[in-house]
Design a protein around this motif. Sequence first.
Motif, PDB file in Angstrom:
ATOM      1  N   LEU A   1      -1.663   2.436 -15.985  1.00 53.75           N
ATOM      2  CA  LEU A   1      -0.731   3.381 -16.620  1.00 53.75           C
ATOM      3  C   LEU A   1       0.051   4.139 -15.553  1.00 53.75           C
ATOM      4  O   LEU A   1       1.267   4.342 -15.665  1.00 53.75           O
ATOM      5  N   ALA A   2      -0.671   4.562 -14.498  1.00 54.13           N
ATOM      6  CA  ALA A   2      -0.013   5.329 -13.440  1.00 54.13           C
ATOM      7  C   ALA A   2       0.969   4.457 -12.669  1.00 54.13           C
ATOM      8  O   ALA A   2       2.083   4.871 -12.351  1.00 54.13           O
ATOM      9  N   ARG A   3       0.528   3.203 -12.412  1.00 54.59           N
ATOM     10  CA  ARG A   3       1.353   2.298 -11.624  1.00 54.59           C
ATOM     11  C   ARG A   3       2.679   2.002 -12.333  1.00 54.59           C
ATOM     12  O   ARG A   3       3.739   1.980 -11.723  1.00 54.59           O
ATOM     13  N   LEU A   4       2.595   1.792 -13.642  1.00 55.47           N
ATOM     14  CA  LEU A   4       3.803   1.419 -14.388  1.00 55.47           C
ATOM     15  C   LEU A   4       4.504   2.635 -14.993  1.00 55.47           C
ATOM     16  O   LEU A   4       5.452   2.493 -15.764  1.00 55.47           O
TER      17      LEU A   4
ATOM     18  N   VAL B   1      -3.057  13.748  -2.641  1.00 55.66           N
ATOM     19  CA  VAL B   1      -2.553  13.936  -3.998  1.00 55.66           C
ATOM     20  C   VAL B   1      -1.026  13.862  -3.992  1.00 55.66           C
ATOM     21  O   VAL B   1      -0.414  13.248  -4.873  1.00 55.66           O
ATOM     22  N   THR B   2      -0.409  14.469  -2.972  1.00 52.37           N
ATOM     23  CA  THR B   2       1.048  14.421  -2.879  1.00 52.37           C
ATOM     24  C   THR B   2       1.531  12.983  -2.757  1.00 52.37           C
ATOM     25  O   THR B   2       2.446  12.552  -3.461  1.00 52.37           O
ATOM     26  N   ALA B   3       0.886  12.243  -1.848  1.00 50.87           N
ATOM     27  CA  ALA B   3       1.314  10.855  -1.632  1.00 50.87           C
ATOM     28  C   ALA B   3       1.147  10.039  -2.898  1.00 50.87           C
ATOM     29  O   ALA B   3       2.037   9.275  -3.298  1.00 50.87           O
ATOM     30  N   ALA B   4      -0.017  10.203  -3.572  1.00 53.40           N
ATOM     31  CA  ALA B   4      -0.280   9.390  -4.760  1.00 53.40           C
ATOM     32  C   ALA B   4       0.647   9.786  -5.900  1.00 53.40           C
ATOM     33  O   ALA B   4       1.204   8.927  -6.593  1.00 53.40           O
TER      34      ALA B   4
ATOM     35  N   ILE C   1      -6.608  -5.362  -7.365  1.00 53.63           N
ATOM     36  CA  ILE C   1      -5.750  -4.784  -8.404  1.00 53.63           C
ATOM     37  C   ILE C   1      -4.876  -3.681  -7.828  1.00 53.63           C
ATOM     38  O   ILE C   1      -3.681  -3.617  -8.093  1.00 53.63           O
ATOM     39  N   VAL C   2      -5.500  -2.813  -7.020  1.00 57.55           N
ATOM     40  CA  VAL C   2      -4.751  -1.609  -6.633  1.00 57.55           C
ATOM     41  C   VAL C   2      -3.767  -1.860  -5.500  1.00 57.55           C
ATOM     42  O   VAL C   2      -2.896  -1.027  -5.270  1.00 57.55           O
ATOM     43  N   ILE C   3      -3.907  -2.972  -4.769  1.00 58.38           N
ATOM     44  CA  ILE C   3      -2.924  -3.178  -3.707  1.00 58.38           C
ATOM     45  C   ILE C   3      -2.032  -4.394  -3.947  1.00 58.38           C
ATOM     46  O   ILE C   3      -1.215  -4.734  -3.096  1.00 58.38           O
ATOM     47  N   SER C   4      -2.176  -5.064  -5.140  1.00 55.43           N
ATOM     48  CA  SER C   4      -1.318  -6.215  -5.404  1.00 55.43           C
ATOM     49  C   SER C   4       0.127  -5.788  -5.592  1.00 55.43           C
ATOM     50  O   SER C   4       0.401  -4.800  -6.275  1.00 55.43           O
ATOM     51  N   ASP C   5       1.021  -6.553  -5.017  1.00 55.23           N
ATOM     52  CA  ASP C   5       2.442  -6.307  -5.247  1.00 55.23           C
ATOM     53  C   ASP C   5       2.954  -7.248  -6.336  1.00 55.23           C
ATOM     54  O   ASP C   5       3.861  -6.919  -7.075  1.00 55.23           O
TER      55      ASP C   5
ATOM     56  N   LEU D   1       0.852  -1.172   0.000  1.00 57.29           N
ATOM     57  CA  LEU D   1       0.000   0.000   0.000  1.00 57.29           C
ATOM     58  C   LEU D   1       0.893   1.229   0.000  1.00 57.29           C
ATOM     59  O   LEU D   1       1.616   1.479   0.957  1.00 57.29           O
ATOM     60  N   ASP D   2       0.864   1.985  -1.124  1.00 55.84           N
ATOM     61  CA  ASP D   2       1.558   3.272  -1.135  1.00 55.84           C
ATOM     62  C   ASP D   2       0.526   4.353  -1.424  1.00 55.84           C
ATOM     63  O   ASP D   2      -0.677   4.095  -1.356  1.00 55.84           O
ATOM     64  N   GLY D   3       0.979   5.533  -1.766  1.00 55.58           N
ATOM     65  CA  GLY D   3       0.045   6.646  -1.941  1.00 55.58           C
ATOM     66  C   GLY D   3      -1.003   6.365  -3.002  1.00 55.58           C
ATOM     67  O   GLY D   3      -2.198   6.598  -2.797  1.00 55.58           O
ATOM     68  N   LEU D   4      -0.564   5.845  -4.145  1.00 55.61           N
ATOM     69  CA  LEU D   4      -1.498   5.588  -5.242  1.00 55.61           C
ATOM     70  C   LEU D   4      -2.523   4.520  -4.848  1.00 55.61           C
ATOM     71  O   LEU D   4      -3.724   4.670  -5.082  1.00 55.61           O
ATOM     72  N   GLY D   5      -2.014   3.449  -4.224  1.00 60.66           N
ATOM     73  CA  GLY D   5      -2.919   2.394  -3.771  1.00 60.66           C
ATOM     74  C   GLY D   5      -3.912   2.925  -2.755  1.00 60.66           C
ATOM     75  O   GLY D   5      -5.103   2.586  -2.784  1.00 60.66           O
ATOM     76  N   LEU D   6      -3.434   3.786  -1.868  1.00 59.87           N
ATOM     77  CA  LEU D   6      -4.311   4.347  -0.837  1.00 59.87           C
ATOM     78  C   LEU D   6      -5.419   5.173  -1.472  1.00 59.87           C
ATOM     79  O   LEU D   6      -6.596   5.048  -1.117  1.00 59.87           O
TER      80      LEU D   6
END
Lengths: 121, 953
Positions: B262-265, B482-485, B128-132, B79-84
């Motif tokens: 797209l954002a993740r990669l 927004v900063t974290a993501a 999807i959003v929290i898979s490593d 879990l990072d900013g984008l996942g959160l």
Amino acid sequence: MEILIASAIGVLTAGGVYLLLRLRTFPVILGLALLSYAVNVFLFASGRLAIDQSPILARYGEGSYTDPLPQALVLTAIVISFGMTAVLVMIGLAAYLEADSDRIDIDPVESRDDDQRGGAA
Amino acid sequence: MNDQGFFLFLISALPFLGALLPGIMIRAGRNACASFTAVPTALALVLLMILAPAVLRGEVIEAEIAWLPQLGLSVSFFLDGLGLLFAAMILGVGLLITLYARFYLSGEDPMGQFYTYLLLFQGAMLGIVISDNILLMLIFWELTSLSSFLLIGFWKHLPEGRQGARMALAVTGSGGLALIGGMLILGQIAGSYQLTEILQQGDAIRASEWYLPALILILIGAFTKSAQFPFHFWLPHAMAAPTPVSAYLHSATMVKAGVFLLARLWPVLAGTEAWFYIVTTTGLITMVLGALIALFKDDLKALLAFSTVSHLGLLTMLLGFGTTAAAVAAVFHILNHLTFKAALFMTAGIVDHETHTRDIKRLGGLRHLMPITFAIGTIAALSMAGIPLLNGFLSKEMMLEEASHTVWAGSALAVPVLATLGALLSVAYSLRFIVHVFFGPKRDDYPHKPHDPPFGLWASPALLTVLVVLIGVMPWLAEGIVTAAASAVTGADLHPHLKIWHGVTPALWMSVIAVLGGAVLLALHRPLDRAWTLAPRPEAKAIFDRLVAAVVALSCTITEATHNGAISRYLAIFVVAAVALGAAAFAGSGLSATTRGLLPVPPVIAIGWLMLVVACASVVILHRERFTALVLIGIIGLTISAGFAYLSAPDLALTQISVETVTIMLLLLALHFLPKTTPAESTLARKARDGVIAVAAGGGVGALAYAFLLRDISTISQFHLDNSYEGGGGTNVVNVILVDFRGYDTYGEIIVLGIAGMVIYALVHALVGGPAGRRLRERDYSQDLSRDRHPLMMVVVTRVLMPIAIVVGAYIFLRGHNQPGGGFVAGLVIAIALLMQYMASGFAWTQARKRIEYHTMIGFGIIIAGLTGAGAWLSGTPFLTSAYTYVHLPPIEEFELATAMFFDLGVFLTVLGAVMLMLYSLSRIARLAGETVNAEAMDFDPADRVIDQRPGA
């Protein structure tokens, strides 16, 4: 001896395959039965042939024994092939009673008609 | 694993566990059902909020359990900013949708099903959003496609719903296939399937020669999911779904999955020319095209769907720019689009719910009738248009700012002009949503008299609208997330400042042009609409349908050519292929020298061989006379069992002879209902062809058998001979192998046999109820029957044989461990003895005297065998390890008691039960076919004087 066993396996296989290629359920089932015999004898023979060397251990002293493992495997194979034959027979019987025909091939045109009838119903 | 990791696991599991609840709770009413859907979602959201502060500080929370480490597949989450950001959106909107759907769905809709699907989807999306692990992510990716299929097609009675669901599944599913390929390539380049490790290797991946194929495949996956041109067409058709689904899937979650990817990669894929041109151009085209179509859609939800397509294009374009500032804008717009678009979808749903129409042409003047809905819809739509003091304005300004200094293929004007055009069209359709629905004169021809809905229905969009205004006025509220993501997306340490006023910039002027131009377009809408209706344009659905039809036709052609229903042809091809493969294998390697001599052939054996060959040839020649063929088969079987006896295999001989008996009985019974002869229908050519195939196969197998009979091989059999007595406590090595060394095999095999018995029973059960049963009842067997069906002699002999057979069976069973025999043979012998009773006195008479059901016997057999095997666990040894001891009871000799005997008892019971069940099932057919049911043991009983004294008897 080896020639007799090998040729018997060959004859059983040939007969089985020929009957397998017939067009009605009953000969096909008989063909499968012949093929199961052939396969069982073939597997059994993979332990090589021996006479008077049953794998029953002698109580006293040393004896020489034939290979027991293929025998154990073939024993269950015989019983299972009976189960398989029984299921096939029942399927063949059920198909005959349902369709009033024991042909194993489906006529492509006929099957399409069936589909259409099913769709309309 | 620490607490945080554990929480992360819980978050991922809660929706799936919760999915079980609604289906059960619907029995307690709709409120209970909705509440129990909300509980797991809310719980997951609370856990997420507990983790949030740490993530906002810049920490990354990880959790991992190995699943299939050999494949590089592990259940690992991070879990990072984008996942959160995404997880909060999924769970937060999920909660609002749960409330909204409770009031939206009507009493006839299966609400339990709906909520179950919803939670399944939520869990998949969250995954999807929290898979490593990217393999795990792919699994969740496919799960969203499947669960969204269920949700889109929720109204199964609507053809549009079914078609829309199918189209969405086809498009996103095939995109998913491409994505799998792309992800696997990516994992190969990076040498790991862990996302956190892949993200560290941006330079290596961009430099790889496999970069472009991976990029294109991944982009196809992302573009199909996020409805980018030319895959945009499925999204409007998915609008046949209930509105809560549209609001959830098509504004906030599923369609954002592609953008998320797209954002993740972004750190590993972005920054190259290929990325810039493919992603930016696709985004730009989608943005303008979607907005243009949206302007001319009359269906409220279609308008919103195409506007969603347009906004997804905007996001894609921003990510395509490849600059950090654009990434910040994209992340911020993801959040803003969620708030206003979900609110708008729900507003559209309320309008539909209240007026019973979504056709803009039939609406208008609703502001007086539905003031609350009007307020919510207007604020949200103005935000979508990008009007200042609402959040849509902020991110749109940032987008225009970025667009204003992007150079595309040497042109400094292309992107800014098209972006402004997109914004302008966006203003136009947003204003149209407000003006054509809520303004204008009040009408009196609505299909249903509208008024504001109950609180439960407008609470969710109202809350989202409050967020729209709050973020719009105080953008610093969203700065933390927004900063974290954005930092997570770019991998850089960013500190963006979200402000309302940036001074007089080019973006401001572009915005002004967009708003004014949009207003003008709306004023001109009527003539433009006429022109649009007349203009020719490709219909995506028709193209898609034609494509599907072409694929179906192609597969029909292939199937009909290869799979034409002629089983005999398949079998011939199969045999020929097997023989050819064998010949090819043999041709490749020669034979080694023989190591064994030939055994002598005594005359008796030669006669046996001759019998077998002649019988076999006779079967082939006479096979059309079925009864004769059966007799000949019996001869073959008996000869083989004699051969076994001669060649040191007494157990096999016993088994073969008893199986042979049962098989022939079974085939005889079956033949009773089948035609007694096979018609001659094969041509001579065909017979010759089959003959050649048969001889080739037989010759091959025979030669193979002969080749190995003359050569020795190394085997493991000596181990069994050495340990049979010491370890297994028996001198019959074959039996010890069956019940001990390879007991697990035997256990499996008796289960198979039991299943075969059950299958036959079930088959007959289905058969007698169907048309075949009717045909049987009408059948006339009178000519087939012998007058004396239950002859006196046979009845008497079988009665006498019965106890003898049972004693023999028991003897064979008991001695099996040390001498030829055992459970298999004993079961068959007793089965034959019982069958003899059935044959002698008829099934009805015998059945009436039967105490135990055969099904029960099979069940007990398997249970006993299983328990015996499990008993080994008590002494700490593996399943089916046997133990034995010697017991001395005074009158009998010392004998051995082994646990293997209980196992063999299980084998015995299963074999007996299965064989009897099979033949008993056949007898049910006979009784159905109108055969007389006998109450007496025999037809003519000499002890019965009454018959004798009857006059004329």
